[in-house]
Design a protein around this motif. Structure first.
Motif, PDB file in Angstrom:
ATOM      1  N   HIS A  56       0.751  -1.116   0.085  1.00  0.00           N
ATOM      2  CA  HIS A  56       0.018   0.262  -0.075  1.00  0.00           C
ATOM      3  C   HIS A  56       0.847   1.271   0.021  1.00  0.00           C
ATOM      4  CE1 HIS A  56       1.345  -0.070   4.022  1.00  0.00           C
ATOM      5  NE2 HIS A  56       0.829   1.407   4.312  1.00  0.00           N
ATOM      6  N   ASP A  57       2.156   0.950   0.128  1.00  0.00           N
ATOM      7  CA  ASP A  57       3.130   2.226   0.495  1.00  0.00           C
ATOM      8  C   ASP A  57       4.149   2.563  -0.686  1.00  0.00           C
ATOM      9  OD1 ASP A  57       4.656   4.142   1.331  1.00  0.00           O
ATOM     10  OD2 ASP A  57       5.410   2.948   2.985  1.00  0.00           O
ATOM     11  N   HIS A  58       3.838   3.522  -1.190  1.00  0.00           N
ATOM     12  CA  HIS A  58       4.753   3.822  -2.486  1.00  0.00           C
ATOM     13  C   HIS A  58       6.141   3.918  -2.317  1.00  0.00           C
ATOM     14  CE1 HIS A  58       4.405   7.922  -0.943  1.00  0.00           C
ATOM     15  NE2 HIS A  58       5.417   8.321  -1.812  1.00  0.00           N
ATOM     16  N   ARG A  59       6.594   4.157  -0.778  1.00  0.00           N
ATOM     17  CA  ARG A  59       7.795   4.415  -0.277  1.00  0.00           C
ATOM     18  C   ARG A  59       8.575   2.906  -0.587  1.00  0.00           C
ATOM     19  NH1 ARG A  59      10.168   8.718  -0.979  1.00  0.00           N
ATOM     20  NH2 ARG A  59      11.874   7.531  -0.043  1.00  0.00           N
ATOM     21  N   VAL A  60       7.924   1.809  -0.693  1.00  0.00           N
ATOM     22  CA  VAL A  60       8.642   0.439  -0.873  1.00  0.00           C
ATOM     23  C   VAL A  60       9.171   0.637  -2.414  1.00  0.00           C
ATOM     24  CG1 VAL A  60       8.008  -1.725  -1.566  1.00  0.00           C
ATOM     25  CG2 VAL A  60       6.949  -0.716   0.409  1.00  0.00           C
ATOM     26  N   VAL A  61       8.558   1.314  -3.302  1.00  0.00           N
ATOM     27  CA  VAL A  61       9.268   1.425  -4.643  1.00  0.00           C
ATOM     28  C   VAL A  61      10.492   2.466  -4.315  1.00  0.00           C
ATOM     29  CG1 VAL A  61       8.817   2.534  -6.938  1.00  0.00           C
ATOM     30  CG2 VAL A  61       7.237   0.924  -5.812  1.00  0.00           C
ATOM     31  N   MET A  62      10.319   3.561  -3.964  1.00  0.00           N
ATOM     32  CA  MET A  62      11.518   4.947  -3.693  1.00  0.00           C
ATOM     33  C   MET A  62      12.467   4.183  -3.087  1.00  0.00           C
ATOM     34  SD  MET A  62       9.839   6.888  -5.289  1.00  0.00           S
ATOM     35  CE  MET A  62       7.907   7.744  -5.761  1.00  0.00           C
ATOM     36  N   ASP A  63      12.370   3.523  -1.987  1.00  0.00           N
ATOM     37  CA  ASP A  63      13.530   2.920  -1.264  1.00  0.00           C
ATOM     38  C   ASP A  63      13.938   1.598  -1.720  1.00  0.00           C
ATOM     39  OD1 ASP A  63      12.635   5.060   0.542  1.00  0.00           O
ATOM     40  OD2 ASP A  63      11.518   3.818   1.853  1.00  0.00           O
ATOM     41  N   ASP A  64      13.559   1.288  -2.812  1.00  0.00           N
ATOM     42  CA  ASP A  64      14.258  -0.323  -3.300  1.00  0.00           C
ATOM     43  C   ASP A  64      15.189   0.250  -3.909  1.00  0.00           C
ATOM     44  OD1 ASP A  64      14.964  -2.607  -4.411  1.00  0.00           O
ATOM     45  OD2 ASP A  64      12.946  -3.312  -4.801  1.00  0.00           O
ATOM     46  N   GLU A  85       9.950  12.785  -5.327  1.00  0.00           N
ATOM     47  CA  GLU A  85      10.188  11.623  -4.638  1.00  0.00           C
ATOM     48  C   GLU A  85      11.191  10.857  -5.077  1.00  0.00           C
ATOM     49  OE1 GLU A  85       7.842   9.478  -1.556  1.00  0.00           O
ATOM     50  OE2 GLU A  85       6.599  11.483  -1.295  1.00  0.00           O
ATOM     51  N   ALA A  86      10.666  10.446  -6.465  1.00  0.00           N
ATOM     52  CA  ALA A  86      11.318   9.697  -7.326  1.00  0.00           C
ATOM     53  C   ALA A  86      12.831  10.176  -7.857  1.00  0.00           C
ATOM     54  CB  ALA A  86      10.405   9.225  -8.546  1.00  0.00           C
ATOM     55  N   ALA A  87      12.810  11.412  -8.207  1.00  0.00           N
ATOM     56  CA  ALA A  87      13.778  12.164  -8.621  1.00  0.00           C
ATOM     57  C   ALA A  87      15.213  12.174  -7.498  1.00  0.00           C
ATOM     58  CB  ALA A  87      13.418  13.317  -9.104  1.00  0.00           C
ATOM     59  N   ALA A  88      14.424  12.370  -6.327  1.00  0.00           N
ATOM     60  CA  ALA A  88      15.315  12.212  -4.858  1.00  0.00           C
ATOM     61  C   ALA A  88      15.796  10.928  -4.825  1.00  0.00           C
ATOM     62  CB  ALA A  88      14.367  12.887  -3.932  1.00  0.00           C
ATOM     63  N   ALA A  89      15.142   9.875  -5.267  1.00  0.00           N
ATOM     64  CA  ALA A  89      15.870   8.496  -5.086  1.00  0.00           C
ATOM     65  C   ALA A  89      16.449   8.307  -6.142  1.00  0.00           C
ATOM     66  CB  ALA A  89      14.525   7.572  -4.801  1.00  0.00           C
ATOM     67  N   GLY A  90      16.767   9.092  -7.208  1.00  0.00           N
ATOM     68  CA  GLY A  90      17.664   8.867  -8.423  1.00  0.00           C
ATOM     69  C   GLY A  90      16.968   7.689  -9.370  1.00  0.00           C
ATOM     70  N   LYS A  91      15.646   7.785  -9.277  1.00  0.00           N
ATOM     71  CA  LYS A  91      14.989   6.802 -10.269  1.00  0.00           C
ATOM     72  C   LYS A  91      14.467   7.491 -11.503  1.00  0.00           C
ATOM     73  CE  LYS A  91      13.854   3.729  -6.548  1.00  0.00           C
ATOM     74  NZ  LYS A  91      15.314   3.210  -6.532  1.00  0.00           N
ATOM     75  N   HIS A  92      14.426   6.772 -12.637  1.00  0.00           N
ATOM     76  CA  HIS A  92      13.790   7.440 -13.939  1.00  0.00           C
ATOM     77  C   HIS A  92      12.358   7.450 -14.017  1.00  0.00           C
ATOM     78  CE1 HIS A  92      17.837   7.482 -15.631  1.00  0.00           C
ATOM     79  NE2 HIS A  92      18.201   6.413 -15.312  1.00  0.00           N
ATOM     80  N   ILE A  93      11.840   8.363 -14.462  1.00  0.00           N
ATOM     81  CA  ILE A  93      10.221   8.365 -14.259  1.00  0.00           C
ATOM     82  C   ILE A  93       9.427   8.464 -15.607  1.00  0.00           C
ATOM     83  CG2 ILE A  93       8.603  10.018 -13.301  1.00  0.00           C
ATOM     84  CD1 ILE A  93      11.204  11.399 -11.698  1.00  0.00           C
ATOM     85  N   PHE A  94       8.555   7.706 -15.394  1.00  0.00           N
ATOM     86  CA  PHE A  94       7.332   7.802 -16.297  1.00  0.00           C
ATOM     87  C   PHE A  94       6.227   8.477 -15.631  1.00  0.00           C
ATOM     88  CE2 PHE A  94       3.643   6.598 -18.406  1.00  0.00           C
ATOM     89  CZ  PHE A  94       3.575   6.683 -19.682  1.00  0.00           C
ATOM     90  N   CYS A  95       5.515   9.316 -16.212  1.00  0.00           N
ATOM     91  CA  CYS A  95       4.479   9.888 -15.142  1.00  0.00           C
ATOM     92  C   CYS A  95       3.185   9.995 -16.087  1.00  0.00           C
ATOM     93  CB  CYS A  95       4.676  11.138 -14.422  1.00  0.00           C
ATOM     94  SG  CYS A  95       3.459  11.799 -13.405  1.00  0.00           S
ATOM     95  N   GLU A  96       1.933   9.708 -15.622  1.00  0.00           N
ATOM     96  CA  GLU A  96       0.883   9.945 -16.515  1.00  0.00           C
ATOM     97  C   GLU A  96       0.523  11.628 -16.442  1.00  0.00           C
ATOM     98  OE1 GLU A  96      -1.702   8.508 -18.518  1.00  0.00           O
ATOM     99  OE2 GLU A  96       0.113   6.908 -18.286  1.00  0.00           O
TER     100      GLU A  96
END
Lengths: 337, 337, 337, 337
Positions: A56-64, A85-96
């Motif tokens: 239920h927690d999107h942080r699981v993604v951000m923190d992985d 949050e994703a940018a801060a976590a250094g992840k590439h982003i696809f956003c609707e």
């Protein structure tokens, strides 16, 4: 990197669509986690598409640390925050789309992307539709010479629930935003001014909610092209999605897609079935091609073809369109942006 | 009366067209005299179409007590005067559009018609085109329910000579005037406001002559319908004449006319011939049907389907359109009329 | 059973297509093993589509008690044997067409299926094409009343390699066999007689190999319908796959599929892109739908919609067609079967 | 000669059609006399089309030294005799098809034309249809390369009265005769063999009258092209007249003609009006063009484009077709001619 490990945030209708494509249609993607504030939705999605983790927690993604890219399909009001949050976590982003309705909020999110140096691609899927892409390519190749007139017809088969209308940002930011993006994409130039003639013709409840349901929108582009978009929330014959670019050397036009090519002649008429009914059917191929492109951009370290600026500008046009409708005059984008 | 004795004034291109139809295609018409200020043109026309009398002087028609009706195809700047003379002579009148560019001048001519109690029909021939007529009839029958959006595409295969552009009254009064009439005809309601986005894209000489050659025109109708007309002076693929009416119960669309139905598939593409090139080919049937209707109205003592008011209103719209373009704002017809 | 464990025999072009669909598009299928006499092909296929086991030996599939169903995509001359082995092993069978060119050999294989009580479905994928299926459904619903005339146009974009022509069984058993199946499917009745007019027009090498490349084939059905199929090995404009059923109450026609709906008008012509080029593109959806149906029939214990008899009859028609061509006379199927 | 003085024999449906065209549409023709065995028909025709003389006796035409050409629209059984009388009178001849059903009788009439050295043109009007003419011209120009397959669909909207069926010569000589001519015209080669599959599907009364109402006809041409014609006496959706020529370099196809180009989308389907209903509407233009060509051939002393041989050969094909149907085998034209 041989494959991209992907986390999906949001398992609603569009999230499930992307999940299916990431899981089954794009071998270079590895969908490892799905989250949704309704954990049952995340779990169902995980079961349907063989996704190892659900939460239920999107942080699981951000923190992985194993997740390379995030696909954001949560509700619109969370997009900007998720991007940050994703940018801060250094992840590439696809956003609707859209990132937000507030330009300052969009700018802040885009800044975070720039600061982090990650890739951002925004979900204007119609650019990947074989019809519209063919129109664009032909225009870009010079098949119509210098473009003079752009015409887009965009009519939905039926209005969304009135509760959605109240929070959607209005027809220009919810529905026409796709057409604003398409206009820029097909013409290859920026809109400078917009004029709207609109009204409430489909359902008075839409008017009561402060929105309109029918509009004819005139666009002036920097390269002098004149564009016109006609919108309706309700076309009884189905989803009507056409475009035409006319220029000094010719014209190119994209028609609707139909479920089959069959014509029937009987004693009354010659007829065929209605066009494909709504975006999930009409644009299926475009959703797959869009996500393939995002994954390829990550793998090949390319700039995505639909950037943060591409996400921002249609919101500017939509905001100007709203002003034009309210003030009954042509509005320059420079007044808004 | 079994047949209508007709005098023709003006033996130019359109005059000769009507002469042929009156002479050979409409048994109820008896074309007895043709006049043209160039008497050779009148004589050639008379010889080609078996017309007994030819003259350089239009008074020969006005003064002939055996002539029941006058068909006015002289130059536009003489239309109002010819109408007045014909009305004074008690003759029924068919007049090519427009009557004049000056509303007061039009009103004076129409008054003379009213005073004389003769019939007046104006040459908006496209109303008699099988395609547009079918659209109109379907809309009138309710095939689209309540109309919401009207779209007219009207593009010429090439611009007229620049000398003509200088005196034509401008694109709105020379070319779009047909589309303004078509808009009223298809929607069945009056235009209340007009907004123009236009430019010079085809030929700078047109701009130098004070006119534009490309326009997208938004119309607001009394019944709330929103209309959009797109015009170009030059479509390289030929004469482009389409219309669409969208409403609560459906959509009707008229496509172009082609010289044949043949498609060709070769190793490069699937193709067909270009549409019929210009109005003489495209609207042949409509010219015949229009003149048949005029003759029938005289014989059967009916009000013609295209009246003096129908001639006046498109000039009002065209004048407002010009103002909208120059002042860069929507203009109400009540500001002009 | 919640899912069907599938073994794939043959990892050539069509085998890989089915592998992709079984692996990624059909959640109810679990593709556990792939075999090919070229073990590298099997291994490549396994890697591409996440198949746990790969082998050069099809017995690995036959002997695996966990495998419920076999998909046979090996070379045609092995089909009958594979069916018999799979039947003996108690596995349900999907087999590419044709089972064999020899009717006695087919009958023996079908007998083994009957004896084993397993399901057999044969790969006439075009029945699952949305166009042809719609025609069939409309005919079955009575949209054309009593059918009178069937027309099928079936032209390939180019001939197969001459080495294939020599062993393919000839145009009637290699190419037209699909049309014979389609004819039965669309009309819903059995063919009783066939007459062929054919020739070598595309490539003399095809004639030298004992085959023809162009044919017009007349069919008489038990329900009196007259059918006509026209075939060519080479249509330069691409894959041409159309059908029409005409009857007492109307006509239904299926046109080709195109990669997009875009039309282009230039100074020479109005044109569009060529149709989808060959069966892998044209019939993609049908291959998926076909395999979905096979898996569903296994899961739901239903008789597959394309049975062993459906595999046998087109071979009978093809054999009679060959005789008709050679003997230059109409040939009854009862002479052959 | 500046104009051609014409006498018309036969004032039935087709005679009146030619009368209108000769009177009003072809300035080079001067229609001076019409005859019909029912003198009232001749008088009515004369009144409608301003023809100076009307008579019950066709000899009035033959004996008038001022008449240059005769247009024969009397009943089929009189055609040969009329041709002979006109030839003997030294008049050029336009004759409706067929000349006769008996080949010897045709040959005798053609001999009289040859002996007299007058021109003879036969009324295969469809050659002058803009669609079919475009197909022919494209084929002749090489647009399809070497032709391989010809397809003609020719279906009437409804069967003729049963009394007509009994004397018409049968479907092949009454209806398909036009298609046999079209086949030769489009392919540009001679038919050598014919095979018919036919039946009685529309109306048992047609079968009781010794005829059939549905047929699929295979043609073999001298240049190896294979042709197929499909006929029905009753297409409920209207007159279905299409053709396609396929060859080594492409395909050309002519579709039906429609009264308008309007499409309608409603909540059930996308539809359009039925095609033009029967030959008087569908082929109007071709009748005018045909008669213009005849008049021009007389004036310019050219050989008409549809000669006596062109009249004879379709009767040969029709006769062979009948034999093929009765004997259930392919029949060579050399067996008949």
């Amino acid at each position: 990197m041989r494959t991209v490990n992907v986390g999906l945030i949001g398992a609603g209708r569009i999230g499930k669509l992307h999940a299916e494509h990431l899981a089954f249609r794009i071998p270079q993607a590895n969908l490892v986690t799905v989250t949704d504030i309704y954990v049952e939705a995340a779990q169902k999605c995980a079961a349907d598409f063989n996704i190892p983790n659900a939460s239920h927690d999107h942080r699981v993604v951000m923190d992985d640390p194993n997740i390379d890219a995030v696909v954001i399909c949560s509700s619109t009001n969370t997009h900007a925050q998720m991007i940050e949050e994703a940018a801060a976590a250094g992840k590439h982003i696809f956003c609707e789309k859209p990132i937000d309705f507030d330009l300052a909020r969009i700018d802040k999110a885009l800044q975070s992307v720039d600061d982090a140096g990650v890739k951002l691609m925004v979900g204007f899927n119609r650019r990947f539709d074989p019809n519209f892409k063919r129109v664009r390519d032909l225009v870009a190749e010079g098949a119509v010479g210098t473009p003079h007139i752009l015409k887009i017809t965009s009519r939905d088969p039926g209005p969304p629930p009135i509760e959605y209308v109240k929070v959607s940002g209005g027809i220009f930011l919810d529905m026409t935003i796709h057409d604003f993006d398409m206009a820029r994409y097909l013409v290859g130039s920026e809109v400078e001014e917009v004029y709207v003639a609109g009204g409430v013709m489909v359902d008075p409840a839409i008017g009561a909610a402060g929105d309109i349901d029918t509009a004819v929108i005139t666009l002036r582009f920097a390269n002098d092209v004149i564009g016109v978009i006609d919108n309706s929330r309700k076309a009884v014959y189905g989803y009507d999605q056409r475009a035409e670019v006319f220029g000094s050397a010719g014209v190119v036009s994209a028609d609707n897609n139909y479920p089959n090519t069959v014509t029937i002649g009987d004693a009354q008429r010659i007829h065929r079935d209605l066009p494909l009914n709504f975006f999930m059917e009409r644009y299926t191929e475009s959703y797959i091609a869009e996500m393939r492109e995002f994954i390829a951009c990550v793998l090949e370290d390319r700039v995505p073809p639909v950037t943060g600026v591409d996400a921002r500008i249609p919101v500017v046009i939509g905001t100007a369109a709203r002003q034009s409708y309210e003030q009954h005059r042509p509005v320059k984008l420079s007044e808004v942006a």
